[in-house]
Design an enzyme around this catalytic site. Structure first.
Site, short mmCIF file in Angstrom:
data_model
loop_
_atom_site.label_atom_id
_atom_site.label_comp_id
_atom_site.label_asym_id
_atom_site.label_seq_id
_atom_site.Cartn_x
_atom_site.Cartn_y
_atom_site.Cartn_z
N ASP A 1 0.87 -1.16 0.00
CA ASP A 1 0.00 0.00 0.00
C ASP A 1 0.92 1.23 0.00
O ASP A 1 2.10 1.13 0.34
CB ASP A 1 -0.89 -0.04 1.25
N ASP B 1 -1.52 -0.78 6.01
CA ASP B 1 -1.66 -0.20 7.35
C ASP B 1 -3.10 -0.06 7.81
O ASP B 1 -3.35 0.57 8.85
CB ASP B 1 -1.01 1.20 7.37
N ASP C 1 -0.07 5.15 0.93
CA ASP C 1 -0.29 6.11 2.01
C ASP C 1 -0.43 5.40 3.35
O ASP C 1 -1.27 4.51 3.51
CB ASP C 1 -1.56 6.91 1.74
#
Length: 216
Positions: free
Chosen positions: A11, A169, A13
């Site tokens: 991922d 995240d 961001d």
């Protein structure tokens, strides 16, 4: 290091970069156009994750779909011109990416960020790192947590689920990796809390980027 896996899909961001300062600044400028109050950077941790359109829907829930589309265009225009003002990689990420490349492991990015922004950000934040594949938000391809883009990356690079790891995240990322059928790893330095990831299938977590080398 034993190379059991040949591809790590990240991922963007909250995983590779902290982009919240620039996202929140652009979104707050858009809100100001409509006379709406700004939100804190901390609040934006829960507005992001599902693409720019969903971000606008979350901060302007009372707008009609047409008004939200107009606001989305304004936000994208502001953000596109301020992509890497205060955005930076998390400590240790560049070293991790270089170490993976040195081991012959392919690295890719799978994000819900609109595609026009992704390559520019990667080029500015990681100028000396070449990613093997990059997937962002595009018309006709469902966004995460749909695993379509992860599967597209595996297909593009000729690798299967057994040799792929997905790293993110958030709850969106944990669901994405699990639905793709690959080893899924959550990072603890990003935007969402541990409990959020556990509730959405997360089972393996790291608090230091270089710890990933011990797993893959």
């Amino acid at each position: 290091m034993i190379n059991r896996h040949k591809l790590i899909v990240f991922d963007l961001d909250g995983t590779l970069i902290n982009s919240l300062p620039d996202i929140s600044a652009a979104a707050n400028k858009m809100l100001a156009v409509y006379g709406r109050p700004a939100h804190s950077v901390e609040e934006y941790k829960y507005f992001v994750g599902n693409g720019s359109k969903k971000l606008v829907e979350r901060i302007l829930p009372d707008f009609s779909p047409e008004q939200q589309d107009e606001a989305l265009d304004i936000y994208k225009d502001i953000y596109q011109n301020n992509l890497v003002v205060n955005t930076a990689s998390y400590p240790g990420i560049s070293d991790l990416l270089k170490a993976l490349k040195a081991e012959g492991i392919k690295i890719a990015v799978c994000t819900n960020k609109h595609f026009s922004a992704v390559h520019e950000i990667l080029g500015k934040v990681f100028p000396d790192i070449e990613f093997d594949a990059v997937a962002g938000e595009r018309a006709g391809i469902p966004k995460k947590p749909d695993p379509a883009n992860v599967k597209n990356i595996m297909s593009e690079l000729g690798l299967d689920k057994a040799h792929t790891v997905y790293v993110g995240d958030s709850d969106v990322d944990m669901e994405t990796g699990c639905r793709a059928g690959v080893m899924t790893i959550g990072v603890l330095w990003g935007y969402r809390p541990l409990e959020n990831m556990i509730q959405n299938g997360g089972r393996i977590f790291i608090s230091n980027p270089m710890s990933l080398l011990e797993i893959v």
